[in-house]
Motif scaffolding. Sequence first.
Motif, PDB file in Angstrom:
ATOM      1  N   LEU A 119      -0.351  -3.164 -10.420  1.00 31.96           N
ATOM      2  CA  LEU A 119      -0.862  -1.916 -10.316  1.00 31.96           C
ATOM      3  C   LEU A 119      -2.283  -1.834  -9.656  1.00 31.96           C
ATOM      4  N   ALA A 120      -3.150  -2.694 -10.006  1.00 32.63           N
ATOM      5  CA  ALA A 120      -4.242  -2.972  -9.381  1.00 32.63           C
ATOM      6  C   ALA A 120      -4.073  -2.980  -7.770  1.00 32.63           C
ATOM      7  N   GLY A 121      -3.178  -3.905  -7.600  1.00 29.86           N
ATOM      8  CA  GLY A 121      -2.944  -4.096  -6.017  1.00 29.86           C
ATOM      9  C   GLY A 121      -2.510  -2.537  -5.315  1.00 29.86           C
ATOM     10  N   TYR A 122      -1.977  -1.800  -5.948  1.00 32.69           N
ATOM     11  CA  TYR A 122      -1.479  -0.650  -5.256  1.00 32.69           C
ATOM     12  C   TYR A 122      -2.645   0.290  -5.414  1.00 32.69           C
ATOM     13  N   PRO A 151      -1.479  10.868   3.267  1.00 25.37           N
ATOM     14  CA  PRO A 151      -0.439  10.536   4.179  1.00 25.37           C
ATOM     15  C   PRO A 151      -0.667   9.091   5.142  1.00 25.37           C
ATOM     16  N   ASP A 152      -2.024   8.760   5.256  1.00 25.49           N
ATOM     17  CA  ASP A 152      -2.223   7.500   5.875  1.00 25.49           C
ATOM     18  C   ASP A 152      -1.646   6.240   4.870  1.00 25.49           C
ATOM     19  N   ALA A 153      -2.042   6.372   3.655  1.00 26.34           N
ATOM     20  CA  ALA A 153      -1.568   5.428   2.720  1.00 26.34           C
ATOM     21  C   ALA A 153      -0.324   5.457   2.354  1.00 26.34           C
ATOM     22  N   ALA A 154       0.350   6.357   2.259  1.00 26.45           N
ATOM     23  CA  ALA A 154       1.891   6.589   1.686  1.00 26.45           C
ATOM     24  C   ALA A 154       2.728   5.504   2.389  1.00 26.45           C
ATOM     25  N   PRO A 155       2.931   5.322   3.699  1.00 29.52           N
ATOM     26  CA  PRO A 155       3.870   4.394   4.087  1.00 29.52           C
ATOM     27  C   PRO A 155       3.630   2.936   3.965  1.00 29.52           C
ATOM     28  N   ILE A 156       2.297   2.380   3.690  1.00 30.76           N
ATOM     29  CA  ILE A 156       1.847   1.411   3.281  1.00 30.76           C
ATOM     30  C   ILE A 156       2.095   1.033   1.817  1.00 30.76           C
ATOM     31  N   LEU A 157       2.085   2.074   0.941  1.00 29.70           N
ATOM     32  CA  LEU A 157       2.506   1.656  -0.269  1.00 29.70           C
ATOM     33  C   LEU A 157       3.813   1.692  -0.479  1.00 29.70           C
ATOM     34  N   LEU A 165      -1.889  -6.820   1.672  1.00 32.83           N
ATOM     35  CA  LEU A 165      -1.381  -7.953   1.063  1.00 32.83           C
ATOM     36  C   LEU A 165      -1.137  -7.381  -0.358  1.00 32.83           C
ATOM     37  N   GLY A 166      -2.220  -6.878  -1.041  1.00 32.11           N
ATOM     38  CA  GLY A 166      -1.712  -6.466  -2.292  1.00 32.11           C
ATOM     39  C   GLY A 166      -0.779  -5.504  -2.585  1.00 32.11           C
ATOM     40  N   ALA A 167      -0.574  -4.412  -1.797  1.00 29.09           N
ATOM     41  CA  ALA A 167       0.700  -3.599  -1.904  1.00 29.09           C
ATOM     42  C   ALA A 167       1.942  -4.392  -1.689  1.00 29.09           C
ATOM     43  N   ALA A 168       1.902  -5.307  -0.678  1.00 26.46           N
ATOM     44  CA  ALA A 168       3.069  -6.145  -0.380  1.00 26.46           C
ATOM     45  C   ALA A 168       3.451  -6.894  -1.586  1.00 26.46           C
ATOM     46  N   ALA A 170       2.671  -6.324  -4.751  1.00 25.41           N
ATOM     47  CA  ALA A 170       3.011  -5.550  -5.726  1.00 25.41           C
ATOM     48  C   ALA A 170       4.428  -5.331  -5.790  1.00 25.41           C
ATOM     49  N   ALA A 171       4.855  -5.010  -4.730  1.00 25.89           N
ATOM     50  CA  ALA A 171       6.290  -4.427  -4.618  1.00 25.89           C
ATOM     51  C   ALA A 171       7.249  -5.547  -5.072  1.00 25.89           C
ATOM     52  N   ARG A 172       6.904  -6.685  -4.551  1.00 26.93           N
ATOM     53  CA  ARG A 172       7.736  -7.915  -5.003  1.00 26.93           C
ATOM     54  C   ARG A 172       7.525  -8.129  -6.531  1.00 26.93           C
ATOM     55  N   VAL A 173       6.523  -8.213  -7.082  1.00 26.34           N
ATOM     56  CA  VAL A 173       6.260  -8.344  -8.433  1.00 26.34           C
ATOM     57  C   VAL A 173       7.044  -7.367  -9.253  1.00 26.34           C
ATOM     58  N   VAL A 174       6.874  -6.145  -9.007  1.00 24.99           N
ATOM     59  CA  VAL A 174       7.692  -5.056  -9.742  1.00 24.99           C
ATOM     60  C   VAL A 174       8.977  -5.220  -9.449  1.00 24.99           C
ATOM     61  N   ASP A 175       9.585  -5.495  -8.533  1.00 25.48           N
ATOM     62  CA  ASP A 175      10.920  -5.721  -8.294  1.00 25.48           C
ATOM     63  C   ASP A 175      11.224  -7.271  -9.281  1.00 25.48           C
ATOM     64  N   ALA A 176      10.731  -7.981  -9.186  1.00 24.43           N
ATOM     65  CA  ALA A 176      10.660  -9.171  -9.992  1.00 24.43           C
ATOM     66  C   ALA A 176      10.812  -8.852 -11.473  1.00 24.43           C
ATOM     67  N   LEU A 177      10.078  -8.065 -11.838  1.00 28.36           N
ATOM     68  CA  LEU A 177       9.815  -7.620 -13.200  1.00 28.36           C
ATOM     69  C   LEU A 177      11.123  -6.706 -13.840  1.00 28.36           C
ATOM     70  N   GLY A 178      11.994  -6.263 -12.681  1.00 35.84           N
ATOM     71  CA  GLY A 178      12.826  -5.139 -13.312  1.00 35.84           C
ATOM     72  C   GLY A 178      12.544  -3.784 -13.072  1.00 35.84           C
ATOM     73  N   GLY A 179      11.430  -3.578 -12.473  1.00 36.81           N
ATOM     74  CA  GLY A 179      11.039  -2.146 -12.410  1.00 36.81           C
ATOM     75  C   GLY A 179      11.433  -1.640 -10.767  1.00 36.81           C
ATOM     76  N   SER A 180      10.870  -0.407 -10.733  1.00 33.19           N
ATOM     77  CA  SER A 180      11.093   0.127  -9.402  1.00 33.19           C
ATOM     78  C   SER A 180       9.866   1.157  -9.040  1.00 33.19           C
TER      79      SER A 180
END
Length: 207
Positions: A119-122, A151-157, A165-168, A170-180
């Motif tokens: 969440l902090a990374g996002y 709009p500038d941040a949306a595609p990166i998030l 790096l933080g957002a990238a 974070a996406a893997r962490v949330v997925d590994a936790l079973g979230g979306s």
Amino acid sequence: MGQDPAFAALVSLACHDLRTPLATVHGFARVLTRMEGLDEPLPRYLGMMSAASDQMGELLDELGLVARIESGRWEPASRDVDTLELARAAAERVSGAEIAVEGVGTQTTLDAGAAERALAGYARCAVRFGGVDRLELLVDGVTVSLGPVTPDAAPILAGEVVRDLGAAIAARVVDALGGSVALEGEALVVRLPRAPAGSTSGPGGAG
């Protein structure tokens, strides 16, 4: 990286080995900072060195985590946690912007440290690439909505463009936790996993 477990293991090993020289730099920077009789700007520079070494330590923690996830070696340290408290802890990790946390949380079971980092990374990504000085984390059960997302941040998030790096991670962490994670209007909506059946939920239980 997920297609090459050997590379993930290499990243994990590099993170481990980098900690020794980093600890040396951080330790001496802190010792020198506490010394008396130093003339400016030396104390300020030493403080910057200490802060930068803290940031490098955080980056190594995140890289080590994603390497373990990608290689299938991550074992989450799951525990019961309130999602509102989780969002508040994540907000405290973010500097450079005012982060307001509102809403009603619920109890769930997950690796709180990893979820907090995600969440902090996002949030950092939204501040860095969105040019905003105030964010809101709205908690509704196991759902945390972060906004405004420009709009500038949306595609990166959303992971459409890999520039943070933080957002990238974070996406893997949330997925590994079973979230979306999904963009919904001007908000990034992170849905954390629900508590296992039979667990006791707090206010806002169903989420």
